[in-house]
Design a protein around this motif. Structure first.
Motif, short mmCIF file in Angstrom:
data_model
loop_
_atom_site.label_atom_id
_atom_site.label_comp_id
_atom_site.label_asym_id
_atom_site.label_seq_id
_atom_site.Cartn_x
_atom_site.Cartn_y
_atom_site.Cartn_z
N SER A 72 -1.78 -20.44 7.10
CA SER A 72 -0.37 -20.28 7.47
C SER A 72 0.43 -19.42 6.50
O SER A 72 1.65 -19.31 6.65
CB SER A 72 0.33 -21.64 7.62
N TYR A 73 -0.20 -18.79 5.52
CA TYR A 73 0.49 -17.94 4.56
C TYR A 73 0.04 -16.49 4.75
O TYR A 73 -1.15 -16.21 4.95
CB TYR A 73 0.21 -18.39 3.13
N LEU A 74 1.00 -15.58 4.67
CA LEU A 74 0.69 -14.16 4.85
C LEU A 74 -0.22 -13.69 3.72
O LEU A 74 0.06 -13.88 2.54
CB LEU A 74 2.00 -13.36 4.84
N ASP A 75 -1.33 -13.07 4.12
CA ASP A 75 -2.36 -12.66 3.18
C ASP A 75 -2.15 -11.20 2.79
O ASP A 75 -2.06 -10.32 3.66
CB ASP A 75 -3.75 -12.86 3.79
N VAL A 76 -2.07 -10.93 1.48
CA VAL A 76 -1.83 -9.56 0.99
C VAL A 76 -3.00 -8.65 1.35
O VAL A 76 -2.80 -7.55 1.90
CB VAL A 76 -1.61 -9.57 -0.53
N GLN A 77 -4.20 -9.07 1.08
CA GLN A 77 -5.37 -8.22 1.31
C GLN A 77 -5.56 -7.93 2.79
O GLN A 77 -5.90 -6.80 3.16
CB GLN A 77 -6.61 -8.88 0.71
N LYS A 78 -5.35 -8.92 3.64
CA LYS A 78 -5.47 -8.67 5.08
C LYS A 78 -4.39 -7.70 5.56
O LYS A 78 -4.67 -6.83 6.40
CB LYS A 78 -5.36 -9.99 5.84
N THR A 79 -3.19 -7.83 5.02
CA THR A 79 -2.11 -6.93 5.42
C THR A 79 -2.40 -5.50 4.98
O THR A 79 -2.21 -4.54 5.76
CB THR A 79 -0.77 -7.41 4.81
N VAL A 80 -2.87 -5.34 3.73
CA VAL A 80 -3.21 -4.01 3.23
C VAL A 80 -4.37 -3.41 4.02
O VAL A 80 -4.36 -2.21 4.37
CB VAL A 80 -3.54 -4.08 1.72
N THR A 81 -5.36 -4.21 4.32
CA THR A 81 -6.51 -3.72 5.09
C THR A 81 -6.08 -3.27 6.49
O THR A 81 -6.52 -2.22 6.98
CB THR A 81 -7.58 -4.81 5.18
N TRP A 82 -5.25 -4.08 7.16
CA TRP A 82 -4.75 -3.70 8.50
C TRP A 82 -4.04 -2.35 8.45
O TRP A 82 -4.28 -1.48 9.29
CB TRP A 82 -3.79 -4.79 9.00
N PHE A 83 -3.19 -2.13 7.46
CA PHE A 83 -2.46 -0.87 7.36
C PHE A 83 -3.39 0.28 6.99
O PHE A 83 -3.31 1.39 7.56
CB PHE A 83 -1.35 -1.00 6.33
N THR A 84 -4.29 0.04 6.05
CA THR A 84 -5.17 1.10 5.57
C THR A 84 -6.10 1.60 6.66
O THR A 84 -6.37 2.81 6.76
CB THR A 84 -5.99 0.59 4.37
N VAL A 85 -6.59 0.69 7.48
CA VAL A 85 -7.50 1.08 8.55
C VAL A 85 -6.81 1.97 9.58
O VAL A 85 -7.41 2.91 10.13
CB VAL A 85 -8.09 -0.17 9.23
N GLN A 86 -5.53 1.74 9.80
CA GLN A 86 -4.82 2.47 10.84
C GLN A 86 -4.12 3.73 10.33
O GLN A 86 -3.76 4.60 11.12
CB GLN A 86 -3.75 1.54 11.47
N VAL A 87 -3.90 3.86 9.02
CA VAL A 87 -3.01 4.88 8.51
C VAL A 87 -3.55 6.29 8.75
O VAL A 87 -2.78 7.23 9.01
CB VAL A 87 -2.74 4.64 7.00
N ASP A 88 -4.87 6.48 8.68
CA ASP A 88 -5.42 7.83 8.86
C ASP A 88 -5.16 8.33 10.27
O ASP A 88 -4.74 9.48 10.48
CB ASP A 88 -6.93 7.80 8.55
N ALA A 89 -5.40 7.47 11.26
CA ALA A 89 -5.18 7.88 12.65
C ALA A 89 -3.69 8.08 12.94
O ALA A 89 -3.30 9.00 13.66
CB ALA A 89 -5.76 6.82 13.60
N VAL A 90 -2.85 7.22 12.35
CA VAL A 90 -1.40 7.36 12.58
C VAL A 90 -0.88 8.64 11.93
O VAL A 90 -0.02 9.33 12.49
CB VAL A 90 -0.66 6.12 12.04
N TRP A 91 -1.41 8.99 10.72
CA TRP A 91 -0.94 10.19 10.05
C TRP A 91 -1.19 11.45 10.89
O TRP A 91 -0.38 12.39 10.89
CB TRP A 91 -1.63 10.32 8.69
N LYS A 92 -2.30 11.49 11.59
CA LYS A 92 -2.64 12.66 12.41
C LYS A 92 -1.65 12.86 13.56
O LYS A 92 -1.58 13.96 14.13
CB LYS A 92 -4.06 12.53 12.95
#
Length: 557
Positions: free
Chosen positions: A325-345
């Motif tokens: 029930s607590y927001l996880d830093v590593q999961k949040t960073v991983t979610w953003f990092t995985v998507q950022v390359d495709a979003v940047w394009k």
């Protein structure tokens, strides 16, 4: 009715009197007609005369009796008439008395009304007089206060003028007394050149990152992942003291907000713990029934079955980026990092800059390479949740020393410190050297045992103590020496208080939580008191820093 009755009674009595008179006249006429035929003897005649006289007297009495009745009735009528007249007079008197009483009452009321109006007029006059007196007194008080304020302002102006004159005289005396040698001027010029920061590209970096975040928001707007807000630049590059010999890393905090149907509840570590390192962000589900009525394809997580939710709707934030029930830093960073390359394009700047994601567990490290020149820009994105309406954030940064759990979101003062530097820059002289002092001392302290945050705290304290006009080119070397002496004093006393915690003299441009303002000052050198070995190392590191400082000041290496 009484008048009609009296008239009828008079009519009947008059008819009766006329009838009696006629009968008497007929008897007398008949007697006169028979008189010649009847001649009685003398004595008989005399006797008859006597009798006749008696008869006449009786007739007269009878007639009088009959007339008495008439007069009786007439008297009765007169009596009734007189009674009626008296009653009419009495009625008229009563009416007159009533009218007089009414007139008297009206006169009394008019008198009362007049008196009341006069009294009210007197009261109004008195009230007006009282109000006028009060206004006069108030005007006099205001005049007195105004005069006092003017006198106070004049005194303050005089005091300021005297202080300015004294300061100018002191400065003139100092300038007269202080004749820097060519060697001192040379050292100052060389130190300023060394402390000169590189031309930063903060504005460009903020624009690039906000374009990325806007595109990210567009693609993930209808999901139950965190909502990314406009990035806030923090750290040395955005504060204006990044050195040209050091690799500049542009650090930005990306505020995140809870998606629809969710809320963030901040748990600020242990009670009484300021700048908590183990703060956590608990995620709670909220009812979405009102939204469900507007958007038919949205189901409420609280009021629908799990089978129905899993088949018809994406999982909640609790199921994707949370741990217990607590927001996880590593999961949040991983979610953003995985998507950022495709979003940047998909952004407008994708052709001008190539993006590369660098490995990191608690932040998103990006390397932007300009395609035309090959220049590289290093960017570090930290995720954070704002604490109320303050300038304090719970961020994904690492804590100094030790392991940081993935659900820990330490408190950060980076935004508040940046705002203080901005406020100082607005009020300082155009050639102020406070940032040059910070840059020079930060470069001198590299690998000397003192973090750049300690050096920045030293500068912040002296900025609050020393007038901004003293931070000039003429006083550059002396200010550097003051900073070094202040650091030596703090090491000796084993005490360096945090600039924001427990500081009640900050400008209102920096917004802090109430707990920060009322807290006991936080000692950044507390470990020197608790660990003698750490204190010994700090003294040794300061001696090395002092030697390095003098070498940089004289020889620039």
């Amino acid at each position: 009715m009484a008048l009609v009755f009296l008239l009828a009674l008079v009519r009947v009595l008059s008819v009766s009197v006329k009838t009696d008179v006629l009968m008497l006249e007929n008897v007398q006429r008949r007697e006169a007609d028979l008189q010649p035929y009847m001649i009685p003897p003398q004595h008989v005649i005399e006797q008859r005369n006597v009798e006749q006289s008696w008869v006449d007297m009786l007739g007269l009495l009878f007639t009088l009796v009959e007339y008495w009745r008439i007069w009786f009735y007439v008297g009765l009528i007169l009596l009734l008439f007189w009674n009626m007249v008296q009653s009419l007079k009495m009625n008229q008197r009563d009416e007159g008395s009533k009218e007089e009483e009414e007139e008297e009452v009206e006169e009394v009321e008019e008198v009362k009304q007049v008196k009341k109006e006069e009294y009210e007029e007197q009261v109004e006059k008195k009230e007006q007089e009282v109000q006028e007196e009060l206004l006069e007194e108030q005007e006099q008080v205001e005049l007195v206060e105004q005069q006092q304020q003017e006198e106070q302002v004049e005194q303050e102006v005089q005091v300021e003028q005297e202080e300015e004159e004294d300061e100018e005289e002191e400065e003139e005396e100092e300038e007269e007394d202080y004749h820097p040698s060519k060697f001192t001027e040379f050292i100052t010029r060389c130190a300023l050149e060394y402390a000169q920061g590189r031309a930063t590209r903060c504005h460009l970096v903020e624009k690039l990152m906000n374009d990325l975040l806007n595109t990210f928001r567009f693609f993930w707007s209808d999901t139950f992942f965190p909502v990314l807000q406009t990035a806030i630049g923090v750290g040395s590059a955005f504060e204006g003291w990044s050195h040209q010999e050091l690799d500049t890393v542009y650090r930005l905090i990306v505020p995140i907000e809870a998606p629809q149907g969710h809320s963030f509840l901040l748990e600020l570590g242990d009670e009484g713990d300021v700048l908590a390192r183990n703060s956590r962000i608990r995620v709670e589900l909220q009812c979405m029934c009102p939204i469900q009525q507007q958007l038919e394809d949205v189901l409420c997580f609280l009021h629908h079955q799990e089978d129905e939710l899993s088949q018809n709707q994406e999982p909640s934030l609790l199921q994707t980026l949370c741990t217990d029930s607590y927001l996880d830093v590593q999961k949040t960073v991983t979610w953003f990092t995985v998507q950022v390359d495709a979003v940047w394009k998909a952004t407008r700047r994708a052709q001008a800059y190539d993006l590369k994601v660098l490995p990191s567990s608690r932040s998103c490290n990006l390397q932007l390479t300009e395609t035309s020149s090959g220049e590289k820009i290093l960017v570090e994105l930290l995720f954070g949740v704002q604490q109320g309406n303050s300038d304090i954030f719970l961020t994904s940064q690492n804590t100094e020393g030790g392991f940081t759990p993935s659900t820990a979101w330490p408190q950060s003062c980076a935004v508040a410190e940046k705002k203080f530097f901005q406020h100082t820059a607005r009020n300082a002289l155009h050639d102020s050297t406070h940032l040059s002092c910070l840059t020079f001392l930060a470069c001198a302290s590299v690998q000397m045992g003192f973090s750049t945050y300690v050096i920045k705290t030293i500068v912040l304290h002296l900025l609050a103590l020393i007038p901004l006009k003293k931070w000039s080119r003429t006083n550059f070397v002396s200010q550097l020496l003051d900073l070094l002496r202040y650091l030596e004093y703090c090491v000796k006393e084993k005490c360096l208080t945090h600039f924001l915690v427990g500081n009640g003299n900050l400008h209102n441009t920096v917004v802090l939580p109430e707990a920060f303002q009322s807290a006991t000052p936080l000692n950044l050198f507390q470990h020197l008191k608790e660990d003698p070995a750490a204190y010994f190392r700090a003294q040794r590191d300061f001696r090395k820093l002092k030697d390095r400082f003098l070498r940089l000041l004289i020889f620039r290496h």
